[in-house]
Design a protein around this motif. Sequence first.
Motif, PDB file in Angstrom:
ATOM      1  N   ASP A   1       0.868  -1.181   0.000  1.00 10.98           N
ATOM      2  CA  ASP A   1       0.000   0.000   0.000  1.00 10.98           C
ATOM      3  C   ASP A   1       0.903   1.229   0.000  1.00 10.98           C
ATOM      4  O   ASP A   1       1.527   1.557   1.009  1.00 10.98           O
ATOM      5  N   LYS A  13      -0.229   4.387   2.360  1.00 13.61           N
ATOM      6  CA  LYS A  13      -0.108   4.195   3.808  1.00 13.61           C
ATOM      7  C   LYS A  13       1.262   3.658   4.232  1.00 13.61           C
ATOM      8  O   LYS A  13       1.501   3.470   5.418  1.00 13.61           O
ATOM      9  N   ARG A  47       2.581   0.623   3.883  1.00 14.76           N
ATOM     10  CA  ARG A  47       2.408  -0.648   4.581  1.00 14.76           C
ATOM     11  C   ARG A  47       2.524  -1.805   3.588  1.00 14.76           C
ATOM     12  O   ARG A  47       2.217  -1.654   2.410  1.00 14.76           O
ATOM     13  N   ASP A  86       4.012  -1.928   8.861  1.00 13.25           N
ATOM     14  CA  ASP A  86       4.698  -0.770   8.306  1.00 13.25           C
ATOM     15  C   ASP A  86       5.928  -1.205   7.511  1.00 13.25           C
ATOM     16  O   ASP A  86       6.642  -2.122   7.902  1.00 13.25           O
TER      17      ASP A  86
END
Length: 103
Positions: free
Chosen positions: A30, A33, A35, A67
Amino acid sequence: MSAMKIKRGDTVKVIAGKDCNAEGKVISVDIKKHRVTVEGVNMITKHAKPSQANPNGGIIQKEAPIDISNVMLVFKGKPTRVGFKMEGDRKVRFAKATGEVID
């Protein structure tokens, strides 16, 4: 926004958190974000209601995203940091530990 150093399909090692030292393949990234979802890492328990896709419902184990700063790329069996360099007219990733081009 800078380019992501980890891509889908890469093998990574978790360097922080409850799954520290676990290795797995990246399922999804992602970018917004920052992540990544890693196969077999950060498993969560989800209670699902019966649906057409899952007629029985029940308790499902699935991976949750972590993360990107908590994972490190594994190249030739060793975890390494990743850098970018120009090779001709192409921008390529390289392993900072060895200096070899990754892709």
